[in-house]
Scaffold this motif. Structure first.
Motif, PDB file in Angstrom:
ATOM      1  N   SER A  15     -22.456 -13.434 -11.570  1.00 12.06           N
ATOM      2  CA  SER A  15     -22.583 -12.626 -12.786  1.00 12.06           C
ATOM      3  C   SER A  15     -21.217 -12.299 -13.377  1.00 12.06           C
ATOM      4  N   THR A  16     -20.241 -12.071 -12.534  1.00 12.84           N
ATOM      5  CA  THR A  16     -18.890 -11.797 -13.015  1.00 12.84           C
ATOM      6  C   THR A  16     -18.319 -13.010 -13.728  1.00 12.84           C
TER       7      THR A  16
ATOM      8  N   ILE B 104     -18.798  -5.692  -6.608  1.00 16.40           N
ATOM      9  CA  ILE B 104     -18.984  -5.979  -8.037  1.00 16.40           C
ATOM     10  C   ILE B 104     -20.338  -6.616  -8.311  1.00 16.40           C
TER      11      ILE B 104
ATOM     12  N   ILE C 148     -20.002 -13.446 -17.144  1.00 18.25           N
ATOM     13  CA  ILE C 148     -19.494 -12.499 -18.139  1.00 18.25           C
ATOM     14  C   ILE C 148     -18.095 -12.888 -18.582  1.00 18.25           C
ATOM     15  N   LEU C 149     -17.252 -13.302 -17.648  1.00 17.41           N
ATOM     16  CA  LEU C 149     -15.910 -13.752 -18.004  1.00 17.41           C
ATOM     17  C   LEU C 149     -15.969 -14.987 -18.908  1.00 17.41           C
TER      18      LEU C 149
ATOM     19  N   THR D 283     -20.506 -12.786  -7.335  1.00 20.38           N
ATOM     20  CA  THR D 283     -19.485 -13.449  -8.128  1.00 20.38           C
ATOM     21  C   THR D 283     -20.044 -14.185  -9.330  1.00 20.38           C
TER      22      THR D 283
ATOM     23  N   GLN E 181     -14.691  -6.372 -16.987  1.00 24.24           N
ATOM     24  CA  GLN E 181     -14.773  -7.084 -15.707  1.00 24.24           C
ATOM     25  C   GLN E 181     -13.457  -7.014 -14.944  1.00 24.24           C
TER      26      GLN E 181
ATOM     27  N   TYR F 239     -13.414  -3.685 -13.359  1.00 27.41           N
ATOM     28  CA  TYR F 239     -14.340  -3.649 -12.228  1.00 27.41           C
ATOM     29  C   TYR F 239     -13.731  -4.341 -11.001  1.00 27.41           C
ATOM     30  N   ILE F 240     -13.119  -5.481 -11.219  1.00 28.46           N
ATOM     31  CA  ILE F 240     -12.487  -6.207 -10.113  1.00 28.46           C
ATOM     32  C   ILE F 240     -11.323  -5.396  -9.559  1.00 28.46           C
TER      33      ILE F 240
END
Length: 109
Positions: free
Chosen positions: A62-63, A57, A66-67, A60, A82, A85-86
């Motif tokens: 950037s994820t 992904i 975004i979350l 972590t 997201q 994607y996960i």
């Protein structure tokens, strides 16, 4: 929407490739140091799962950013993307794990 679908597929196969590549190259190292390669393959397959997901992904941080922006700024669409994607990374990693398990004869020990 085409870009989203492409990214889902790319993430799936990236996670799958990380799993297969890490385990197969790791088993080659086990042969070089005279350890049982099947046992090393299974151990690596269990241990590398979370790292394959994070790498597929794109890391972590950037994820999480975004979350966070999605939850606190009301961007629900970004959060849903997201999550997909996960999920795609999880599916690719699990598919790789099952392929390695089948290659090793189906033993989980």
């Amino acid at each position: 929407m085409e870009n989203f679908e492409h990214k889902i597929i790319l993430i799936f196969f990236t996670a799958l490739g990380i799993m297969l590549g890490a385990v197969l190259i790791g088993s080659l190292a086990a042969v070089l140091v005279r350890e049982p390669s099947l046992a090393v393959m299974l151990k690596l397959a269990r241990d590398i799962k979370i790292w394959a997901i994070a790498a597929a992904i794109g890391g972590t941080f950037s994820t999480f950013e975004i979350l966070e922006s999605g939850l606190f700024n009301g961007e629900v669409r970004a959060v849903i993307k997201q999550i997909f994607y996960i999920g795609s990374a999880l599916a690719g990693t699990q598919a790789g794990y099952y392929l390695i398990l089948a290659l090793c004869g189906g033993n989980t020990e």
